[in-house]
Design a protein around this motif. Structure first.
Motif, short mmCIF file in Angstrom:
data_model
loop_
_atom_site.label_atom_id
_atom_site.label_comp_id
_atom_site.label_asym_id
_atom_site.label_seq_id
_atom_site.Cartn_x
_atom_site.Cartn_y
_atom_site.Cartn_z
N SER A 1 34.07 8.86 -21.88
CA SER A 1 34.31 7.52 -21.41
C SER A 1 34.03 6.96 -20.21
O SER A 1 33.34 6.09 -20.12
CB SER A 1 35.70 7.18 -21.82
N LEU A 2 34.28 8.01 -19.23
CA LEU A 2 33.79 7.62 -18.00
C LEU A 2 32.46 7.56 -17.58
O LEU A 2 31.72 6.53 -17.03
CB LEU A 2 34.36 8.70 -16.84
N GLY A 3 31.69 8.53 -18.36
CA GLY A 3 30.08 8.68 -18.57
C GLY A 3 29.62 7.27 -18.97
O GLY A 3 28.61 6.71 -18.42
N LEU A 4 30.06 6.61 -20.03
CA LEU A 4 29.77 5.75 -20.71
C LEU A 4 29.88 4.26 -19.64
O LEU A 4 28.99 3.43 -19.98
CB LEU A 4 30.55 5.49 -22.11
N ALA A 5 31.06 4.42 -19.12
CA ALA A 5 31.60 3.19 -18.43
C ALA A 5 30.51 3.14 -17.13
O ALA A 5 30.08 2.17 -16.62
CB ALA A 5 32.64 3.61 -17.81
N ALA A 6 30.17 4.45 -16.66
CA ALA A 6 29.32 4.48 -15.46
C ALA A 6 28.06 4.18 -15.79
O ALA A 6 27.16 3.25 -15.03
CB ALA A 6 29.26 5.97 -14.88
N ALA A 7 27.42 4.49 -16.92
CA ALA A 7 26.02 3.86 -17.65
C ALA A 7 26.12 2.48 -17.51
O ALA A 7 25.22 1.74 -17.27
CB ALA A 7 25.90 4.65 -18.82
N GLY A 8 27.24 1.86 -18.18
CA GLY A 8 27.41 0.29 -18.38
C GLY A 8 27.43 -0.08 -17.11
O GLY A 8 26.45 -1.21 -16.80
N THR A 9 28.21 0.53 -16.32
CA THR A 9 28.11 -0.15 -14.79
C THR A 9 26.58 -0.32 -14.02
O THR A 9 26.28 -1.45 -13.49
CB THR A 9 29.04 0.47 -13.74
N LEU A 10 25.96 0.86 -14.40
CA LEU A 10 24.46 0.55 -13.82
C LEU A 10 23.80 -0.26 -14.46
O LEU A 10 23.05 -0.98 -13.68
CB LEU A 10 23.92 2.30 -14.28
N SER A 11 23.78 -0.52 -15.64
CA SER A 11 22.87 -1.30 -16.51
C SER A 11 23.23 -2.68 -15.87
O SER A 11 22.56 -3.73 -15.80
CB SER A 11 22.99 -0.97 -17.97
N PHE A 12 24.52 -3.00 -15.82
CA PHE A 12 25.25 -4.08 -15.36
C PHE A 12 24.62 -4.53 -13.98
O PHE A 12 24.46 -5.79 -13.91
CB PHE A 12 26.86 -4.28 -15.82
N SER A 13 24.81 -3.52 -13.38
CA SER A 13 24.40 -3.67 -11.75
C SER A 13 22.90 -4.23 -11.69
O SER A 13 22.49 -5.18 -11.02
CB SER A 13 24.66 -2.51 -10.85
N TYR A 14 22.22 -3.58 -12.59
CA TYR A 14 20.60 -3.71 -12.49
C TYR A 14 20.25 -5.24 -12.92
O TYR A 14 19.75 -5.68 -12.31
CB TYR A 14 19.85 -2.60 -13.47
N GLN A 15 21.00 -5.69 -14.07
CA GLN A 15 20.98 -6.96 -14.56
C GLN A 15 21.36 -8.06 -13.67
O GLN A 15 20.68 -9.11 -13.53
CB GLN A 15 21.62 -7.24 -16.04
N TYR A 16 22.43 -7.64 -12.96
CA TYR A 16 22.88 -8.45 -11.97
C TYR A 16 22.17 -8.92 -10.84
O TYR A 16 21.92 -9.95 -10.35
CB TYR A 16 24.41 -8.10 -11.49
N MET A 17 21.45 -7.61 -10.33
CA MET A 17 20.61 -7.96 -9.22
C MET A 17 19.17 -8.58 -9.43
O MET A 17 18.47 -8.66 -8.47
CB MET A 17 20.38 -6.51 -8.53
N SER A 18 19.02 -8.80 -10.87
CA SER A 18 17.63 -9.29 -11.30
C SER A 18 17.84 -10.76 -11.45
O SER A 18 18.28 -10.90 -12.64
CB SER A 18 17.34 -8.26 -12.31
N PRO A 19 17.38 -11.52 -10.66
CA PRO A 19 17.62 -12.86 -11.00
C PRO A 19 17.13 -13.46 -12.29
O PRO A 19 15.84 -13.02 -12.50
CB PRO A 19 17.42 -13.80 -9.75
N ASN A 20 17.74 -14.54 -12.98
CA ASN A 20 17.27 -14.87 -14.20
C ASN A 20 16.52 -16.11 -13.79
O ASN A 20 15.61 -16.65 -14.86
CB ASN A 20 18.26 -14.93 -15.38
N VAL A 21 16.94 -16.81 -13.02
CA VAL A 21 16.32 -18.29 -12.58
C VAL A 21 15.91 -18.20 -11.19
O VAL A 21 16.64 -17.65 -10.17
CB VAL A 21 17.27 -19.28 -12.89
N LEU A 22 14.58 -18.49 -11.03
CA LEU A 22 14.05 -18.36 -9.43
C LEU A 22 13.75 -20.06 -9.05
O LEU A 22 13.29 -20.56 -9.64
CB LEU A 22 12.66 -17.72 -9.35
N TYR A 23 14.28 -20.08 -7.91
CA TYR A 23 14.00 -21.35 -7.34
C TYR A 23 12.98 -21.45 -6.23
O TYR A 23 13.04 -21.67 -5.07
CB TYR A 23 15.37 -21.91 -6.49
N GLU A 24 11.82 -21.13 -6.90
CA GLU A 24 10.61 -21.11 -6.20
C GLU A 24 9.61 -21.99 -6.49
O GLU A 24 9.81 -22.61 -7.64
CB GLU A 24 9.76 -19.52 -6.47
#
Lengths: 163, 273
Positions: free
Chosen positions: A29-52
């Protein structure tokens, strides 16, 4: 360890007792949660809308551009070029490391100040470390009669806009 | 007069409050001095005993200590600069100019931050070359060498992320070129650049990301790694001084791990009853 070596417990080591089962369950479960956190962080750091700024540039009326002229717009990073064959637009961003190139009227070439790449007015590389020619952008005439340039659409070279 | 001062000082150091903080108590024996180091959270990463040779200039040229010094200057001046700096697009450049022309001592602090940053990079490299050419990276110190290499990378990243913050032409183009270099990494390069900039252009997102990396993420990483780096010096038998002759027995002169361990065991035995 001590209970493993007891003479009674000659069971094969495969046996998973309750404690080991829950330990594995917890770790998985910890491993799964860690993988989820990683993927979540990656998505969070990648902006969906750019004000460019929009990639589409209105370069104004064709009359602004004299025959055999190369006009650079440093704000949008494009060249608007008017030759005998017609109009076309080049990226002014050097294909080496992204510096802004400049039109050298005296030499009749486009030159990059950062690492010395040089291009013809058709974007072809003639010197320096740039790996590719300057890309041609799609140009068209708007309904209002202005030249439009789409910086997000690269077209093959030598496609002129004739007016 | 001096006797009176001693008397007052003695009273303070014998007080319950003092003893609750500094548990080793009065006394000047080797054991007491070892305990003073060992029982202090800030000092305990240092060895309880060092050889006199380790403290000589020619042993290390103090390059590691000087690097730490520049790091502390950078943390202090950087924190002070943060009080006047907004990491937002038109404002960042204006704040930098304000620090230069309007804020009292702003020019001094900004220049001190900048020159210390340059000095830290130079000192880190000097430290690395010194360790390399003295052979101080050899067992049992090879892990600390690895930590040091990571610290070198953290230092360079700190230097690079700080480059963008003045938001002037030099900053803009340096980061444009730098992130385009990252783009040349096969497969993941364009994605790395996108994540680093928070977009496709060096823009407001990029400034904010570099600011957070520069002021929070990388300094925390540096502090953590510096703590491990120092702790390992102690655990690996103290600073490397060599033995002065070339018979190949480099480790003969450094205190063995057992003698350090013995000191700890004695100190703990005394503490227990």
């Amino acid at each position: 360890m001590a209970e493993d070596s007891k003479p009674g417990s000659a069971q094969p080591e495969r046996k998973v007792d309750r404690r080991a089962f829950f330990a594995r369950l917890g770790l998985s479960s910890l491993g799964l949660a860690a993988a989820g956190t990683l993927s979540f962080s990656y998505q969070y750091m990648s902006p969906n809308v750019l004000y460019e700024p929009s990639p589409i540039v209105n370069a104004g009326s064709p009359e602004k551009y004299a025959m055999n002229s190369v006009t650079e717009d440093q704000v949008t990073g494009i060249y608007l070029i008017h030759l005998q064959e017609g109009f076309f637009s080049l990226s002014a961003i050097c294909t080496h490391l992204g510096c802004m190139t400049a039109w050298r009227q005296d030499l009749g070439i486009i030159a990059c100040p950062c690492h010395g790449s040089r291009f013809t007015r058709y974007g072809k590389k003639i010197a320096g470390p740039a790996p590719k020619p300057l890309p041609w952008y799609r140009t068209w005439l708007s309904d209002g009669g202005d030249i439009m340039v789409d910086r997000a659409t690269v077209i093959p070279p030598m496609q002129f806009l004739r007016i | 007069m001096a006797g009176k001062l001693d008397f007052y000082f003695d009273n303070i150091t014998k007080s319950r409050l003092w003893r609750s903080i500094f548990r080793s108590g009065p006394g000047d024996s080797s054991l007491h001095r070892a305990q003073k180091i060992q029982q202090n959270v800030f000092l305990h990463i240092l060895p309880t005993k060092v050889r006199r040779r380790m403290l000589r200039l020619d042993a290390t040229w103090y390059l590691g200590t000087l690097t730490l010094g520049t790091f502390l200057v950078l943390v202090t001046t950087g924190t002070l600069l943060m009080f006047y700096y907004h990491p937002s697009v038109p404002q960042a450049y204006a704040d930098m100019k304000d620090l230069r022309y309007v804020v009292s001592a702003g020019l001094f602090l900004r220049n001190l931050h900048r020159w210390s940053a340059h000095a830290m990079v130079v000192l880190v490299f000097a430290h690395m070359f010194r360790v390399f050419y003295r052979g101080a990276y050899r067992p049992p110190r090879e892990f600390n060498w690895v930590i040091g290499v990571i610290l070198l990378l953290v230092t360079l990243l700190l230097s690079y992320t700080g480059y963008l913050l003045p938001w002037d032409q030099l900053a803009f183009w340096a980061i444009t070129v730098g992130t385009n270099i990252a783009k040349y990494v096969p497969l993941v390069g364009p994605k790395i650049r996108f994540l680093l900039l928070g977009g496709d252009l060096v823009n407001a997102n990029a400034l904010l990301r570099f600011y957070v990396l520069h002021c929070v993420v990388l300094p925390l990483a540096a502090v953590l790694l510096i703590a491990v780096h120092f702790w390992r010096i102690r655990k690996d038998g103290g600073l490397y001084v060599g033995n002065g002759n070339s018979d190949g027995r480099q480790h003969a002169d450094t205190p063995s791990q057992t003698s350090v361990a013995k000191g700890v065991a004695v100190a703990e035995a005394v503490e227990k009853p």
